[in-house]
Design an enzyme around this catalytic site. Structure first.
Site, PDB file in Angstrom:
ATOM      1  N   ASN A   8       0.869  -1.162   0.000  1.00  0.00           N
ATOM      2  CA  ASN A   8       0.000   0.000   0.000  1.00  0.00           C
ATOM      3  C   ASN A   8       0.913   1.221   0.000  1.00  0.00           C
ATOM      4  OD1 ASN A   8      -1.853   1.991   0.467  1.00  0.00           O
ATOM      5  ND2 ASN A   8      -2.308   1.398   2.575  1.00  0.00           N
ATOM      6  N   LYS A  10       0.191   4.250  -0.117  1.00  0.00           N
ATOM      7  CA  LYS A  10      -0.412   5.452   0.489  1.00  0.00           C
ATOM      8  C   LYS A  10      -0.164   6.660  -0.439  1.00  0.00           C
ATOM      9  CE  LYS A  10       0.071   3.384   4.991  1.00  0.00           C
ATOM     10  NZ  LYS A  10       0.053   3.542   6.432  1.00  0.00           N
ATOM     11  N   HIS A  94      -9.165   1.853   5.921  1.00  0.00           N
ATOM     12  CA  HIS A  94      -7.803   1.890   6.477  1.00  0.00           C
ATOM     13  C   HIS A  94      -7.819   2.836   7.673  1.00  0.00           C
ATOM     14  CE1 HIS A  94      -3.536   2.701   6.853  1.00  0.00           C
ATOM     15  NE2 HIS A  94      -3.339   1.568   6.190  1.00  0.00           N
ATOM     16  N   GLU A  96      -6.110   5.175   8.566  1.00  0.00           N
ATOM     17  CA  GLU A  96      -5.931   6.599   8.253  1.00  0.00           C
ATOM     18  C   GLU A  96      -7.203   7.226   7.691  1.00  0.00           C
ATOM     19  OE1 GLU A  96      -2.603   5.758   5.837  1.00  0.00           O
ATOM     20  OE2 GLU A  96      -1.575   5.126   7.653  1.00  0.00           O
ATOM     21  N   GLU A 164      -4.858  -4.177  11.895  1.00  0.00           N
ATOM     22  CA  GLU A 164      -3.748  -3.218  11.991  1.00  0.00           C
ATOM     23  C   GLU A 164      -3.570  -2.795  13.454  1.00  0.00           C
ATOM     24  OE1 GLU A 164      -3.846  -0.044   8.646  1.00  0.00           O
ATOM     25  OE2 GLU A 164      -5.873  -0.182   9.382  1.00  0.00           O
ATOM     26  N   GLY A 170       4.783   4.399  14.172  1.00  0.00           N
ATOM     27  CA  GLY A 170       5.997   5.188  14.353  1.00  0.00           C
ATOM     28  C   GLY A 170       7.131   4.416  15.011  1.00  0.00           C
ATOM     29  N   SER A 203       3.901  -2.871  10.513  1.00  0.00           N
ATOM     30  CA  SER A 203       5.352  -3.036  10.726  1.00  0.00           C
ATOM     31  C   SER A 203       5.892  -4.355  10.188  1.00  0.00           C
ATOM     32  CB  SER A 203       5.702  -2.909  12.209  1.00  0.00           C
ATOM     33  OG  SER A 203       5.398  -1.627  12.659  1.00  0.00           O
TER      34      SER A 203
HETATM   35  P1  13P Z   1       3.780  -0.065   7.849  1.00  0.00           P
HETATM   36  O1  13P Z   1       3.985  -1.272   6.962  1.00  0.00           O
HETATM   37  O2  13P Z   1       4.724   1.061   7.554  1.00  0.00           O
HETATM   38  O3  13P Z   1       3.795  -0.441   9.308  1.00  0.00           O
HETATM   39  O4  13P Z   1       2.306   0.509   7.540  1.00  0.00           O
HETATM   40  C1  13P Z   1       1.216  -0.331   7.751  1.00  0.00           C
HETATM   41  C2  13P Z   1       0.046   0.110   6.955  1.00  0.00           C
HETATM   42  O5  13P Z   1      -0.580   1.093   7.201  1.00  0.00           O
HETATM   43  C3  13P Z   1      -0.303  -0.688   5.790  1.00  0.00           C
HETATM   44  O6  13P Z   1      -1.346  -0.123   5.048  1.00  0.00           O
END
Ligand code: 13P
Length: 240
Positions: A8, A10, A94, A96, A164, A170, A203
């Site tokens: 992803n 983003k 997601h 976010e 998630e 972070g 992560s």
């Molecule tokens: P990371 O893989 O950087 O932890 O992000 C997870 C995430 O939001 C996947 O969409």
């Protein structure tokens, strides 16, 4: 069973950067026997990615979509527009999208149903905050999210679930294997079928992917930061 690893991106990679990434990626990627790789670029990159990936065994998916077909919905993309771009999966809710764009449960539920009716497989994300985790509310919170996200969805086996643990945000920490197994088992009980995949999405890195994939009910990964570099993304796939 085939493992699936999702990148992803983003809001990263301009069209030029995406093109370069996919070219490097395609030159190094020999189809893995037990693994499918999926890439979700930013919306502006879907078209070029769809062209570049057409004859490859790398699949394309979308980071989001709207549930209506067309009308005055500035900036949105419809399920049939994703069909045109050969996107076979879409990520919905997601963390976010909920944190920064206030997407509500009702809204999300409409997206899940619209995706299914267009033969796009929705990946519904669920998660708990650090505060909820510390108050031992994780299971309750996840259950409510599932009930609301899947409300009146006739066939839940057409939906995949991504967990998630955003409280690790972070950091380069992941939840412990025992914790992930407990939560994934719990989600499996709640979805009540074996076809919905339960995806671990936080992560995931080249140095922990082997350990994570060995956890019961973890067959798929959702990866952001470690997917932005093609070499690192390919290393994650070396779990087979
Ligand atoms: P990371 O893989 O950087 O932890 O992000 C997870 C995430 O939001 C996947 O969409």
């Amino acid at each position: 069973m085939k493992y699936l690893i999702w990148a992803n991106f983003k809001m990263n990679k301009s069209t030029k950067e995406l093109k370069e990434y996919l070219e490097v990626f395609k030159s190094k990627y020999a189809c893995f026997l037990h693994i499918d790789l999926m890439i979700a670029p930013v919306t502006s990159g879907l078209w070029i990615a769809s062209e570049l990936l057409e004859w490859s065994c790398i699949n394309l998916w979308s980071q989001n979509m709207y549930f209506e077909e067309s009308w005055a919905y500035t900036w949105e993309i419809s399920p049939s527009m994703l069909n045109e771009l050969n996107c076979t999966y879409v990520i919905i809710w997601h963390s976010e999208r909920r944190q920064y764009f206030n997407e509500t449960n009702e809204f999300i539920n409409k997206k899940v149903k619209a995706a299914i009716s267009h033969r796009i497989r929705p990946i519904l994300c669920i998660w708990e905050s650090l505060e909820q985790k510390n108050k031992w509310l994780t299971k309750e919170v996840l259950k409510i999210q599932l009930i609301e996200g899947l409300w009146w969805v006739e066939d839940v086996s057409k939906v995949d679930i991504a967990y998630e643990p955003v409280w690790a945000i972070g950091t380069w920490e992941t939840a412990t294997p025992e914790y992930i197994e407990e939560i994934h088992d719990y989600i499996r009980e709640l979805v009540w079928n074996d076809e919905s995949r339960i995806i671990y999405g936080w992560s995931v890195k080249p140095d922990n992917s082997k350990q994570l994939i060995s956890i019961k009910n973890v067959n798929w990964f959702l990866v952001w930061s470690a997917s932005l570099d093609p070499e690192s993304f390919l290393k994650i796939a070396e779990v087979e």
